[in-house]
Design a protein around this motif. Structure first.
Motif, PDB file in Angstrom:
ATOM      1  N   SER A 145       0.855  -1.182   0.000  1.00 49.08           N
ATOM      2  CA  SER A 145       0.000   0.000   0.000  1.00 49.08           C
ATOM      3  C   SER A 145       0.896   1.238   0.000  1.00 49.08           C
ATOM      4  O   SER A 145       2.127   1.129   0.070  1.00 49.08           O
ATOM      5  CB  SER A 145      -0.950  -0.024   1.206  1.00 49.08           C
ATOM      6  OG  SER A 145      -0.306   0.497   2.342  1.00 49.08           O
ATOM      7  N   GLY A 146       0.315   2.408  -0.067  1.00 43.39           N
ATOM      8  CA  GLY A 146       1.088   3.639  -0.143  1.00 43.39           C
ATOM      9  C   GLY A 146       2.038   3.819   1.031  1.00 43.39           C
ATOM     10  O   GLY A 146       3.161   4.323   0.874  1.00 43.39           O
ATOM     11  N   THR A 147       1.617   3.386   2.190  1.00 39.95           N
ATOM     12  CA  THR A 147       2.443   3.547   3.384  1.00 39.95           C
ATOM     13  C   THR A 147       3.770   2.796   3.255  1.00 39.95           C
ATOM     14  O   THR A 147       4.793   3.245   3.769  1.00 39.95           O
ATOM     15  CB  THR A 147       1.666   3.079   4.632  1.00 39.95           C
ATOM     16  OG1 THR A 147       0.420   3.787   4.673  1.00 39.95           O
ATOM     17  CG2 THR A 147       2.436   3.342   5.914  1.00 39.95           C
ATOM     18  N   MET A 190       6.005   5.055   1.534  1.00 35.44           N
ATOM     19  CA  MET A 190       6.398   6.140   2.447  1.00 35.44           C
ATOM     20  C   MET A 190       7.530   5.656   3.355  1.00 35.44           C
ATOM     21  O   MET A 190       8.539   6.332   3.542  1.00 35.44           O
ATOM     22  CB  MET A 190       5.196   6.589   3.296  1.00 35.44           C
ATOM     23  CG  MET A 190       4.112   7.333   2.506  1.00 35.44           C
ATOM     24  SD  MET A 190       2.593   7.617   3.464  1.00 35.44           S
ATOM     25  CE  MET A 190       3.111   8.969   4.560  1.00 35.44           C
ATOM     26  N   PHE A 212      -1.928  12.262   7.696  1.00 34.79           N
ATOM     27  CA  PHE A 212      -0.847  11.702   6.885  1.00 34.79           C
ATOM     28  C   PHE A 212       0.489  12.383   7.170  1.00 34.79           C
ATOM     29  O   PHE A 212       1.544  11.764   7.050  1.00 34.79           O
ATOM     30  CB  PHE A 212      -1.222  11.728   5.403  1.00 34.79           C
ATOM     31  CG  PHE A 212      -2.369  10.802   5.120  1.00 34.79           C
ATOM     32  CD1 PHE A 212      -2.201   9.424   5.160  1.00 34.79           C
ATOM     33  CD2 PHE A 212      -3.647  11.297   4.886  1.00 34.79           C
ATOM     34  CE1 PHE A 212      -3.267   8.556   4.947  1.00 34.79           C
ATOM     35  CE2 PHE A 212      -4.720  10.436   4.666  1.00 34.79           C
ATOM     36  CZ  PHE A 212      -4.531   9.064   4.701  1.00 34.79           C
ATOM     37  N   ARG A 225       1.778  10.549   9.957  1.00 36.17           N
ATOM     38  CA  ARG A 225       2.379   9.270   9.540  1.00 36.17           C
ATOM     39  C   ARG A 225       3.850   9.443   9.183  1.00 36.17           C
ATOM     40  O   ARG A 225       4.689   8.618   9.546  1.00 36.17           O
ATOM     41  CB  ARG A 225       1.593   8.675   8.365  1.00 36.17           C
ATOM     42  CG  ARG A 225       2.017   7.262   8.020  1.00 36.17           C
ATOM     43  CD  ARG A 225       1.018   6.558   7.121  1.00 36.17           C
ATOM     44  NE  ARG A 225      -0.280   6.450   7.765  1.00 36.17           N
ATOM     45  CZ  ARG A 225      -1.388   5.976   7.177  1.00 36.17           C
ATOM     46  NH1 ARG A 225      -1.329   5.531   5.935  1.00 36.17           N
ATOM     47  NH2 ARG A 225      -2.534   5.930   7.823  1.00 36.17           N
ATOM     48  N   GLN A 234       3.048  16.390   2.459  1.00 32.37           N
ATOM     49  CA  GLN A 234       2.018  15.871   1.560  1.00 32.37           C
ATOM     50  C   GLN A 234       1.790  16.905   0.449  1.00 32.37           C
ATOM     51  O   GLN A 234       1.883  18.111   0.721  1.00 32.37           O
ATOM     52  CB  GLN A 234       0.694  15.688   2.316  1.00 32.37           C
ATOM     53  CG  GLN A 234       0.465  14.316   2.941  1.00 32.37           C
ATOM     54  CD  GLN A 234       1.448  13.987   4.054  1.00 32.37           C
ATOM     55  OE1 GLN A 234       1.814  14.824   4.866  1.00 32.37           O
ATOM     56  NE2 GLN A 234       1.902  12.743   4.071  1.00 32.37           N
ATOM     57  N   VAL A 261      -1.173  16.714  -1.076  1.00 31.52           N
ATOM     58  CA  VAL A 261      -2.528  16.883  -0.569  1.00 31.52           C
ATOM     59  C   VAL A 261      -2.638  16.126   0.743  1.00 31.52           C
ATOM     60  O   VAL A 261      -2.361  14.935   0.795  1.00 31.52           O
ATOM     61  CB  VAL A 261      -3.578  16.336  -1.568  1.00 31.52           C
ATOM     62  CG1 VAL A 261      -4.949  16.225  -0.910  1.00 31.52           C
ATOM     63  CG2 VAL A 261      -3.660  17.218  -2.810  1.00 31.52           C
ATOM     64  N   THR A 320      -4.940  14.512   2.689  1.00 40.05           N
ATOM     65  CA  THR A 320      -6.293  14.034   2.402  1.00 40.05           C
ATOM     66  C   THR A 320      -7.221  14.115   3.615  1.00 40.05           C
ATOM     67  O   THR A 320      -8.426  14.289   3.466  1.00 40.05           O
ATOM     68  CB  THR A 320      -6.227  12.575   1.904  1.00 40.05           C
ATOM     69  OG1 THR A 320      -5.073  12.414   1.088  1.00 40.05           O
ATOM     70  CG2 THR A 320      -7.451  12.213   1.099  1.00 40.05           C
ATOM     71  N   ASP A 341       4.552  13.059  -0.355  1.00 39.19           N
ATOM     72  CA  ASP A 341       3.475  12.065  -0.429  1.00 39.19           C
ATOM     73  C   ASP A 341       2.411  12.679  -1.328  1.00 39.19           C
ATOM     74  O   ASP A 341       1.686  13.582  -0.914  1.00 39.19           O
ATOM     75  CB  ASP A 341       2.956  11.785   0.989  1.00 39.19           C
ATOM     76  CG  ASP A 341       1.613  11.056   0.996  1.00 39.19           C
ATOM     77  OD1 ASP A 341       1.123  10.667  -0.074  1.00 39.19           O
ATOM     78  OD2 ASP A 341       1.066  10.880   2.106  1.00 39.19           O
ATOM     79  N   ILE A 394       0.054  10.859  -2.887  1.00 39.57           N
ATOM     80  CA  ILE A 394      -0.856   9.739  -3.145  1.00 39.57           C
ATOM     81  C   ILE A 394      -2.209  10.245  -3.649  1.00 39.57           C
ATOM     82  O   ILE A 394      -2.802   9.647  -4.536  1.00 39.57           O
ATOM     83  CB  ILE A 394      -0.964   8.834  -1.892  1.00 39.57           C
ATOM     84  CG1 ILE A 394       0.387   8.123  -1.677  1.00 39.57           C
ATOM     85  CG2 ILE A 394      -2.078   7.809  -2.027  1.00 39.57           C
ATOM     86  CD1 ILE A 394       0.506   7.282  -0.431  1.00 39.57           C
ATOM     87  N   THR A 395      -2.672  11.375  -3.118  1.00 42.01           N
ATOM     88  CA  THR A 395      -3.885  11.969  -3.688  1.00 42.01           C
ATOM     89  C   THR A 395      -3.599  13.258  -4.477  1.00 42.01           C
ATOM     90  O   THR A 395      -4.509  13.824  -5.066  1.00 42.01           O
ATOM     91  CB  THR A 395      -4.939  12.287  -2.602  1.00 42.01           C
ATOM     92  OG1 THR A 395      -4.303  12.958  -1.516  1.00 42.01           O
ATOM     93  CG2 THR A 395      -5.606  11.023  -2.100  1.00 42.01           C
ATOM     94  N   GLN A 407      -4.560   2.809  -5.414  1.00 44.33           N
ATOM     95  CA  GLN A 407      -6.006   2.900  -5.169  1.00 44.33           C
ATOM     96  C   GLN A 407      -6.555   4.319  -5.215  1.00 44.33           C
ATOM     97  O   GLN A 407      -7.732   4.530  -4.977  1.00 44.33           O
ATOM     98  CB  GLN A 407      -6.359   2.240  -3.823  1.00 44.33           C
ATOM     99  CG  GLN A 407      -6.110   3.065  -2.572  1.00 44.33           C
ATOM    100  CD  GLN A 407      -4.695   2.938  -2.042  1.00 44.33           C
ATOM    101  OE1 GLN A 407      -3.767   2.733  -2.802  1.00 44.33           O
ATOM    102  NE2 GLN A 407      -4.523   3.088  -0.748  1.00 44.33           N
ATOM    103  N   LYS A 408      -5.719   5.310  -5.512  1.00 39.20           N
ATOM    104  CA  LYS A 408      -6.237   6.676  -5.571  1.00 39.20           C
ATOM    105  C   LYS A 408      -6.383   7.077  -7.048  1.00 39.20           C
ATOM    106  O   LYS A 408      -7.209   6.515  -7.715  1.00 39.20           O
ATOM    107  CB  LYS A 408      -5.343   7.615  -4.777  1.00 39.20           C
ATOM    108  CG  LYS A 408      -5.198   7.209  -3.291  1.00 39.20           C
ATOM    109  CD  LYS A 408      -6.358   7.617  -2.411  1.00 39.20           C
ATOM    110  CE  LYS A 408      -6.332   7.020  -1.014  1.00 39.20           C
ATOM    111  NZ  LYS A 408      -5.347   7.568  -0.104  1.00 39.20           N
TER     112      LYS A 408
HETATM  113  C1  LIG Z   1      -4.644   7.275   1.052  1.00 43.86           C
HETATM  114  C2  LIG Z   1      -3.414   7.997   1.470  1.00 43.86           C
HETATM  115  C3  LIG Z   1      -2.308   7.299   1.935  1.00 43.86           C
HETATM  116  C4  LIG Z   1      -2.504   5.850   1.925  1.00 43.86           C
HETATM  117  O1  LIG Z   1      -1.827   4.961   2.484  1.00 43.86           O
HETATM  118  P1  LIG Z   1      -2.198   3.418   2.344  1.00 43.86           P
HETATM  119  O2  LIG Z   1      -1.056   2.781   2.975  1.00 43.86           O
HETATM  120  O3  LIG Z   1      -2.318   3.126   0.879  1.00 43.86           O
HETATM  121  O4  LIG Z   1      -3.499   3.218   3.067  1.00 43.86           O
HETATM  122  C5  LIG Z   1      -1.162   7.992   2.279  1.00 43.86           C
HETATM  123  N1  LIG Z   1      -1.107   9.338   2.172  1.00 43.86           N
HETATM  124  C6  LIG Z   1      -2.169  10.038   1.728  1.00 43.86           C
HETATM  125  C7  LIG Z   1      -2.067  11.531   1.608  1.00 43.86           C
HETATM  126  C8  LIG Z   1      -3.349   9.391   1.367  1.00 43.86           C
HETATM  127  O5  LIG Z   1      -4.404  10.059   0.920  1.00 43.86           O
END
Ligand SMILES: *Cc1c(COP(=O)(O)O)cnc(C)c1O
Length: 366
Positions: free
Chosen positions: A40-42, A45, A67, A70, A114, A116, A118, A144, A146-147, A169-170
């Motif tokens: 996944s995106g994380t 990261m 995020f 994170r 980020q 964005v 999110t 990041d 991702i969005t 998934q985005k």
């Molecule tokens: C959805 C999203 C993530 C997602 O992380 P996953 O590990 O794919 O759940 C990370 N950063 C942003 C800004 C997001 O919108």
């Protein structure tokens, strides 16, 4: 994707991977390296922290939501010293704060942000950050996106974004399970030096494989088959048109919110999704539940401590203007049924007016 029973060490798969990587370079707007991971995106990261920094290094982390937090947690997990640039949730980032810190304090290995955020539906000015961090030869800018990817202009290479993270998934309109990173030449210099532990996510090994149109370990074959198709679709549409489509939806949704007497949550709103404060006395989760139960529409409440303070409507990926009109209409009915007083049709009307004012020829959504 369902048909893909392709063995990954074959010419057939190499061709698909090559096409996907070329499409990713277009989507990221870079000619530099892009790596694909089955996570996944994380995961991507985390890979950024592990590959760029060593234990004891220092990082500057922009924290304006879930995020951003994170990034902070990931840095701490790798014993990287975190200096936080805390932004009130939903506020814009002032890039000058980053410049001041980079000029004043001890050396920083990377700036994490980020494109964005999110969780608060907020966009940050990563272009200005890129110009600032570019002046510091030992500091990398990690975004990041991702969005952010596919919903805002994001010129990875021109803007000196050293490491950009994406997720399937985005905006890639795929099931979850793939993550992407672009790595600049400046970032590669840090990758070579990093003293952090890494194995699956070791960029050095992955780079060698990608040069041979392979991945180091078994790739998520079906997702990469889907990726190559999605990126073909994006290239046919034109990236600018894809971004304009999301922006139009976001502007229409903001106009609708105002017409319905509601407040947009963010002061620097993004186009990936729109965060709206619910009316006095109506919790976000009730709006979310009602839309799902009554109309089968899926939106999200806030995250963590913001849960009841906003609800979020998506504009990313396959969503188009048709979807957003239906969403706004059903949102009006929902709010009315939950006791918010409004003039039915005023949100939809504001959205239609936005369309008439903003739409440029050739845009998707016709
Ligand atoms: C959805 C999203 C993530 C997602 O992380 P996953 O590990 O794919 O759940 C990370 N950063 C942003 C800004 C997001 O919108």
């Amino acid at each position: 994707m369902a048909e893909s029973e392709i063995h990954h060490r074959t010419e057939e798969f190499k061709r698909i991977l090559r096409e996907a990587l070329a499409g990713l370079r277009y989507f990221f707007q870079t000619q530099e390296d892009i790596l694909i991971f089955a996570s996944s995106g994380t995961g991507a990261m985390e890979s950024a922290v592990a590959n760029l920094l060593s234990p004891g290094d220092r990082a500057l982390v922009v924290v304006g939501g879930k995020f951003g937090e994170r990034w902070e947690e990931l840095c701490k997990a790798y014993q990287v010293g975190v200096e936080k640039i805390a932004i009130p949730y939903g506020q814009a980032l002032d890039p000058r704060v980053v410049r001041q810190r980079l000029e004043a304090g001890p050396s920083v290995g990377a700036v994490f942000v980020q494109a964005v955020e999110t969780s608060t539906a907020t966009e940050y000015d990563v272009r200005s950050l890129g110009a600032i961090v570019h002046e510091f030869p030992d500091t990398c800018l990690v975004v990041d996106a991702i969005t952010g990817l596919g919903t805002m202009e994001l010129r990875t290479q021109d803007w000196h974004l050293d490491l950009v993270v994406g997720g399937s998934q985005k905006a890639f309109m795929l099931p979850p399970g793939l993550s992407f990173v672009s790595v600049s030449e400046k970032a590669w210099r840090r990758v070579e030096r990093s003293g952090s532990p890494r194995y699956y996510f070791d960029y050095r090994r992955e780079r060698k494989s990608v040069a041979r149109d392979q991945t180091a370990y078994t790739p998520a074959v079906s997702l990469i088959v889907g990726l190559s198709q999605v990126l073909r679709f994006v290239q046919e549409q034109g990236l600018d048109n894809v971004i304009r489509g999301a922006r139009l939806q976001a502007e229409a949704t903001r106009a609708a919110a105002r017409a319905l007497g509601l407040q947009v949550f963010s002061h620097s709103p993004c186009a990936a999704c729109t965060g709206i404060r619910p009316p006095e006395g109506i919790p976000s989760t009730r709006v979310v539940q009602h839309l799902r139960k009554e109309f089968g529409l899926v939106i999200a409440a806030g995250q963590g401590e913001l849960k009841e303070q906003l609800f979020r409507i998506a504009h990313i990926g396959y969503f188009d203007f048709y979807d957003i009109l239906g969403m706004i209409g059903c949102l009006e009915l929902t709010l009315e049924q939950l006791g918010h007083s409004l003039s039915l049709g005023s949100g939809v009307r504001a959205a239609l007016q936005t369309y008439c004012q903003r739409r440029e020829p050739g845009e998707p959504g016709e």
